[in-house]
Design a protein around this motif. Sequence first.
Motif, short mmCIF file in Angstrom:
data_model
loop_
_atom_site.label_atom_id
_atom_site.label_comp_id
_atom_site.label_asym_id
_atom_site.label_seq_id
_atom_site.Cartn_x
_atom_site.Cartn_y
_atom_site.Cartn_z
N LYS A 31 6.78 -2.88 7.22
CA LYS A 31 7.64 -2.59 6.06
C LYS A 31 8.03 -3.88 5.32
O LYS A 31 8.24 -3.86 4.11
CB LYS A 31 8.89 -1.85 6.51
N ASN A 34 5.94 -5.06 2.24
CA ASN A 34 5.95 -4.26 1.02
C ASN A 34 6.39 -5.10 -0.18
O ASN A 34 7.48 -4.94 -0.72
CB ASN A 34 6.88 -3.05 1.21
N PHE A 38 2.39 -2.10 -6.18
CA PHE A 38 1.97 -0.72 -6.01
C PHE A 38 2.29 -0.26 -4.59
O PHE A 38 2.54 -1.07 -3.70
CB PHE A 38 0.47 -0.57 -6.28
N ASP A 39 2.32 1.04 -4.40
CA ASP A 39 2.67 1.61 -3.10
C ASP A 39 1.43 1.63 -2.21
O ASP A 39 0.54 2.46 -2.37
CB ASP A 39 3.22 3.03 -3.29
N GLN A 40 1.40 0.71 -1.25
CA GLN A 40 0.21 0.56 -0.43
C GLN A 40 0.04 1.72 0.57
O GLN A 40 1.01 2.25 1.09
CB GLN A 40 0.27 -0.76 0.35
N THR A 41 -1.22 2.06 0.80
CA THR A 41 -1.55 3.09 1.79
C THR A 41 -1.56 2.47 3.18
O THR A 41 -2.08 1.37 3.39
CB THR A 41 -2.94 3.68 1.48
N GLY A 70 1.69 11.04 1.39
CA GLY A 70 2.18 10.44 0.16
C GLY A 70 1.22 10.54 -0.99
O GLY A 70 1.34 9.82 -1.98
N LYS A 71 0.27 11.44 -0.87
CA LYS A 71 -0.73 11.61 -1.94
C LYS A 71 -1.11 13.08 -2.03
O LYS A 71 -1.29 13.74 -1.00
CB LYS A 71 -1.98 10.78 -1.63
N LYS A 177 2.40 6.07 3.32
CA LYS A 177 2.55 5.00 2.34
C LYS A 177 3.59 4.00 2.84
O LYS A 177 4.48 4.35 3.62
CB LYS A 177 3.00 5.57 0.99
N SER A 179 5.99 2.85 1.34
CA SER A 179 7.32 3.19 0.85
C SER A 179 8.03 4.21 1.74
O SER A 179 9.23 4.45 1.57
CB SER A 179 7.22 3.76 -0.57
#
Length: 226
Positions: A31, A34, A38-41, A70-71, A177, A179
């Motif tokens: 975490k 981060n 962008f919101d990393q996978t 998250g997708k 994700k 996030s």
Amino acid sequence: MAKTKKMKQMKELVPAAKTPLPLEEAVNILKQFNTRKFDQTVEISMRLGVDPKQADQIVRGSVVLPHGIGKSLRVLVFAKGEKATEATEAGADFVGDADLAEKIKGGWLDFDVCIASPDMMGVVGPLGRTLGPRGLMPSPRAGTVTPDIAKTVKEYKAGKVEFRNDKGGIVHGVVGKLSFDAPKLAENIQAFIQYVNSLKPASIKGVYVKSVSISATMTPGLYLQF
């Protein structure tokens, strides 16, 4: 190529010599990575003690993670009649039969999952050369050839993850994700590990899971205790 400043900073948080970490600690470190716009996978890699050349040691399946990935996956369904109606009502993005097959033959592949009712395999079968190499070919073993269209569509829209060990005996999967709240991310990772453990082939006599690591799109990997 010189490492970027951000990568060097992240590497400083990674234990030396691939030291395995408790899941919660590894997630908390991840975490801290981060820092991108962008919101990393987040992905998991499990190195298994299997022989990929042996048909009875192939590890593959699909699992619905507790908190999704998250997708929103784009789901295509080959069905007709009542099954087509069920697919549409369940949230499928594309539903059809021969018309979709012709579109795919023409090079269209703007979907993430392909599901088919059993009676549609005559239409879907010829698409194997196109869909197979991309991991999109429906199959009974993966649960994507099924009479229960509505349930399967809902599972994939909720974040169902497919996986199969590669030639090196490694299983890769998306688990969320960066996030995500740490507890939710940890629960997803634990659920994935437990499910892969449950698929241990009967012919495996030695160590089944050799190592487990997690990483995000642009981060170093972290090894887990398991």
